[in-house]
Design a protein around this motif. Structure first.
Motif, PDB file in Angstrom:
ATOM      1  N   SER A 118       4.878  41.795  -2.758  1.00  0.00           N
ATOM      2  CA  SER A 118       5.710  40.823  -2.051  1.00  0.00           C
ATOM      3  C   SER A 118       6.765  41.538  -1.222  1.00  0.00           C
ATOM      4  CB  SER A 118       6.390  39.881  -3.048  1.00  0.00           C
ATOM      5  OG  SER A 118       7.320  40.588  -3.828  1.00  0.00           O
ATOM      6  N   VAL A 119       7.165  40.903  -0.141  1.00  0.00           N
ATOM      7  CA  VAL A 119       8.243  41.448   0.685  1.00  0.00           C
ATOM      8  C   VAL A 119       9.541  41.457  -0.111  1.00  0.00           C
ATOM      9  CG1 VAL A 119       9.592  41.091   2.793  1.00  0.00           C
ATOM     10  CG2 VAL A 119       7.118  40.770   2.833  1.00  0.00           C
ATOM     11  N   ASP A 120       9.764  40.451  -0.950  1.00  0.00           N
ATOM     12  CA  ASP A 120      10.961  40.422  -1.793  1.00  0.00           C
ATOM     13  C   ASP A 120      11.078  41.712  -2.607  1.00  0.00           C
ATOM     14  OD1 ASP A 120      11.705  37.875  -0.955  1.00  0.00           O
ATOM     15  OD2 ASP A 120      10.818  36.869  -2.688  1.00  0.00           O
ATOM     16  N   GLY A 121       9.977  42.121  -3.233  1.00  0.00           N
ATOM     17  CA  GLY A 121       9.977  43.343  -4.027  1.00  0.00           C
ATOM     18  C   GLY A 121      10.227  44.571  -3.179  1.00  0.00           C
ATOM     19  N   TRP A 122       9.627  44.598  -2.006  1.00  0.00           N
ATOM     20  CA  TRP A 122       9.803  45.735  -1.101  1.00  0.00           C
ATOM     21  C   TRP A 122      11.257  45.829  -0.640  1.00  0.00           C
ATOM     22  CZ3 TRP A 122      10.807  45.713   4.285  1.00  0.00           C
ATOM     23  CH2 TRP A 122      10.730  46.967   4.885  1.00  0.00           C
ATOM     24  N   LEU A 123      11.853  44.682  -0.271  1.00  0.00           N
ATOM     25  CA  LEU A 123      13.243  44.684   0.189  1.00  0.00           C
ATOM     26  C   LEU A 123      14.215  45.079  -0.925  1.00  0.00           C
ATOM     27  CD1 LEU A 123      13.315  41.469   2.408  1.00  0.00           C
ATOM     28  CD2 LEU A 123      13.416  43.845   3.179  1.00  0.00           C
ATOM     29  N   ALA A 124      13.852  44.750  -2.155  1.00  0.00           N
ATOM     30  CA  ALA A 124      14.714  45.075  -3.294  1.00  0.00           C
ATOM     31  C   ALA A 124      14.452  46.489  -3.810  1.00  0.00           C
ATOM     32  CB  ALA A 124      14.494  44.061  -4.407  1.00  0.00           C
ATOM     33  N   GLY A 125      13.648  47.250  -3.117  1.00  0.00           N
ATOM     34  CA  GLY A 125      13.341  48.603  -3.570  1.00  0.00           C
ATOM     35  C   GLY A 125      12.272  48.617  -4.637  1.00  0.00           C
ATOM     36  N   ASP A 126      11.495  47.534  -4.696  1.00  0.00           N
ATOM     37  CA  ASP A 126      10.376  47.395  -5.619  1.00  0.00           C
ATOM     38  C   ASP A 126      10.754  47.698  -7.068  1.00  0.00           C
ATOM     39  OD1 ASP A 126       6.952  48.559  -5.820  1.00  0.00           O
ATOM     40  OD2 ASP A 126       7.794  46.567  -6.041  1.00  0.00           O
ATOM     41  N   PRO A 127      11.784  46.998  -7.584  1.00  0.00           N
ATOM     42  CA  PRO A 127      12.103  47.201  -8.998  1.00  0.00           C
ATOM     43  C   PRO A 127      10.965  46.713  -9.874  1.00  0.00           C
ATOM     44  CG  PRO A 127      13.327  45.344  -8.139  1.00  0.00           C
ATOM     45  CD  PRO A 127      12.600  45.986  -6.978  1.00  0.00           C
ATOM     46  N   SER A 128      10.932  47.180 -11.078  1.00  0.00           N
ATOM     47  CA  SER A 128       9.866  46.820 -12.011  1.00  0.00           C
ATOM     48  C   SER A 128       9.822  45.316 -12.216  1.00  0.00           C
ATOM     49  CB  SER A 128      10.105  47.522 -13.344  1.00  0.00           C
ATOM     50  OG  SER A 128       9.196  47.039 -14.302  1.00  0.00           O
ATOM     51  N   VAL A 158       6.799  22.732   8.879  1.00  0.00           N
ATOM     52  CA  VAL A 158       7.474  23.087   7.623  1.00  0.00           C
ATOM     53  C   VAL A 158       6.444  23.631   6.630  1.00  0.00           C
ATOM     54  CG1 VAL A 158       8.743  22.146   5.637  1.00  0.00           C
ATOM     55  CG2 VAL A 158       9.355  21.437   7.964  1.00  0.00           C
ATOM     56  N   GLU A 159       5.303  22.960   6.528  1.00  0.00           N
ATOM     57  CA  GLU A 159       4.251  23.401   5.613  1.00  0.00           C
ATOM     58  C   GLU A 159       3.725  24.784   5.991  1.00  0.00           C
ATOM     59  OE1 GLU A 159       2.512  19.018   4.310  1.00  0.00           O
ATOM     60  OE2 GLU A 159       1.699  19.995   6.106  1.00  0.00           O
ATOM     61  N   LEU A 160       3.504  25.004   7.274  1.00  0.00           N
ATOM     62  CA  LEU A 160       3.035  26.326   7.723  1.00  0.00           C
ATOM     63  C   LEU A 160       4.071  27.403   7.439  1.00  0.00           C
ATOM     64  CD1 LEU A 160       1.299  25.322  11.077  1.00  0.00           C
ATOM     65  CD2 LEU A 160       0.179  26.175   9.000  1.00  0.00           C
ATOM     66  N   ALA A 161       5.344  27.102   7.680  1.00  0.00           N
ATOM     67  CA  ALA A 161       6.404  28.081   7.417  1.00  0.00           C
ATOM     68  C   ALA A 161       6.478  28.401   5.923  1.00  0.00           C
ATOM     69  CB  ALA A 161       7.747  27.550   7.914  1.00  0.00           C
ATOM     70  N   LEU A 162       6.401  27.382   5.076  1.00  0.00           N
ATOM     71  CA  LEU A 162       6.394  27.614   3.630  1.00  0.00           C
ATOM     72  C   LEU A 162       5.199  28.471   3.223  1.00  0.00           C
ATOM     73  CD1 LEU A 162       7.429  24.164   2.143  1.00  0.00           C
ATOM     74  CD2 LEU A 162       8.670  26.325   1.937  1.00  0.00           C
ATOM     75  N   GLY A 163       4.051  28.158   3.784  1.00  0.00           N
ATOM     76  CA  GLY A 163       2.848  28.924   3.465  1.00  0.00           C
ATOM     77  C   GLY A 163       2.983  30.380   3.848  1.00  0.00           C
ATOM     78  N   LEU A 164       3.532  30.648   5.013  1.00  0.00           N
ATOM     79  CA  LEU A 164       3.702  32.034   5.459  1.00  0.00           C
ATOM     80  C   LEU A 164       4.725  32.777   4.602  1.00  0.00           C
ATOM     81  CD1 LEU A 164       3.556  31.537   9.343  1.00  0.00           C
ATOM     82  CD2 LEU A 164       1.816  32.592   7.865  1.00  0.00           C
ATOM     83  N   LEU A 165       5.839  32.109   4.271  1.00  0.00           N
ATOM     84  CA  LEU A 165       6.841  32.740   3.405  1.00  0.00           C
ATOM     85  C   LEU A 165       6.247  33.098   2.043  1.00  0.00           C
ATOM     86  CD1 LEU A 165      10.084  30.670   4.096  1.00  0.00           C
ATOM     87  CD2 LEU A 165       9.689  33.080   4.626  1.00  0.00           C
ATOM     88  N   LEU A 166       5.525  32.154   1.458  1.00  0.00           N
ATOM     89  CA  LEU A 166       4.935  32.405   0.145  1.00  0.00           C
ATOM     90  C   LEU A 166       3.819  33.441   0.221  1.00  0.00           C
ATOM     91  CD1 LEU A 166       4.970  28.763  -1.210  1.00  0.00           C
ATOM     92  CD2 LEU A 166       6.302  30.682  -2.103  1.00  0.00           C
ATOM     93  N   LEU A 167       3.043  33.417   1.271  1.00  0.00           N
ATOM     94  CA  LEU A 167       1.986  34.414   1.444  1.00  0.00           C
ATOM     95  C   LEU A 167       2.579  35.818   1.470  1.00  0.00           C
ATOM     96  CD1 LEU A 167      -1.048  34.917   1.968  1.00  0.00           C
ATOM     97  CD2 LEU A 167      -0.538  34.746   4.413  1.00  0.00           C
ATOM     98  N   ALA A 168       3.673  35.969   2.203  1.00  0.00           N
ATOM     99  CA  ALA A 168       4.325  37.274   2.307  1.00  0.00           C
ATOM    100  C   ALA A 168       5.164  37.607   1.077  1.00  0.00           C
ATOM    101  CB  ALA A 168       5.214  37.314   3.551  1.00  0.00           C
ATOM    102  N   GLY A 169       5.523  36.592   0.321  1.00  0.00           N
ATOM    103  CA  GLY A 169       6.416  36.828  -0.810  1.00  0.00           C
ATOM    104  C   GLY A 169       7.830  37.089  -0.340  1.00  0.00           C
ATOM    105  N   LEU A 170       8.236  36.401   0.706  1.00  0.00           N
ATOM    106  CA  LEU A 170       9.573  36.532   1.279  1.00  0.00           C
ATOM    107  C   LEU A 170      10.368  35.280   0.942  1.00  0.00           C
ATOM    108  CD1 LEU A 170      11.606  38.011   3.084  1.00  0.00           C
ATOM    109  CD2 LEU A 170      10.538  36.896   5.055  1.00  0.00           C
TER     110      LEU A 170
END
Length: 176
Positions: A158-168, A71-83
């Motif tokens: 972050s991947v979140d920003g990329w998936l959202a079309g990188d809004p400001s 769980v800790e590794l998965a959280l770390g990877l998600l946060l690292l990627a910003g997903l």
């Protein structure tokens, strides 16, 4: 008449906040990745560390202890990627509240254990003293990072920003 404008500290917040978010996201990611990596090689020790808190049956404690590094590794990877940053921050906050409560409970009950946060924990050897207050303060600091990301999850790179079309990122205050 010559009027000059100066930027107030509040005026800098929209420029600084995204970068504080990056620091919070990467810092929390590093914590989870390190915590998980130090335990994943010895899942039995991780289970014994959870069992040392004496709050659940041995079988449940060892199962939780064995799952926790992943769980800790998965959280770390998600946060690292910003997903799924807000979700990762929420799960992080929940885990950290449980960790603080567990450490406080061990302290209140007079247990002499190592928290097992970054490696094998469990009962301390005779003559060793637990360091509960620094552990609680450290986890509260990590909780503050998670709280920041719960409020402002959008960060640069972050991947979140990329998936959202990188809004400001500066417009995120209106979206939150």
């Amino acid at each position: 008449m010559n009027v000059t404008t100066t930027r107030t500290p509040a005026g800098r917040w929209p420029l600084v906040r995204p970068w504080l978010g990056v620091v919070a996201r990467l810092g929390l990611a590093a914590v989870w990745l390190y915590a998980g990596a130090t335990k994943v090689g010895d899942l039995a020790a991780s289970g014994r560390a959870v069992n040392a808190y004496q709050v659940m049956p041995y079988e449940v404690a060892t199962a939780i202890g064995a799952a926790l590094p992943f769980v800790e590794l998965a959280l770390g990877l998600l946060l690292l990627a910003g997903l799924a940053t807000r979700l990762g921050a929420g799960i992080s906050a929940a885990l950290l509240v449980v960790f603080v409560a567990g450490i406080a409970s061990a302290w209140a009950r007079g247990l002499a254990i190592d928290c097992g946060c970054f490696g094998s924990g469990g009962q301390l050897a005779a003559g060793q003293s637990p360091s509960y207050l620094p552990e609680i303060l450290r986890d509260l600091g990590f909780l503050a990072l998670a709280g920041f990301l719960l409020i402002w999850p959008r960060t640069p790179f972050s991947v979140d920003g990329w998936l959202a079309g990188d809004p400001s990122v500066e417009d995120d205050d209106e979206q939150s």
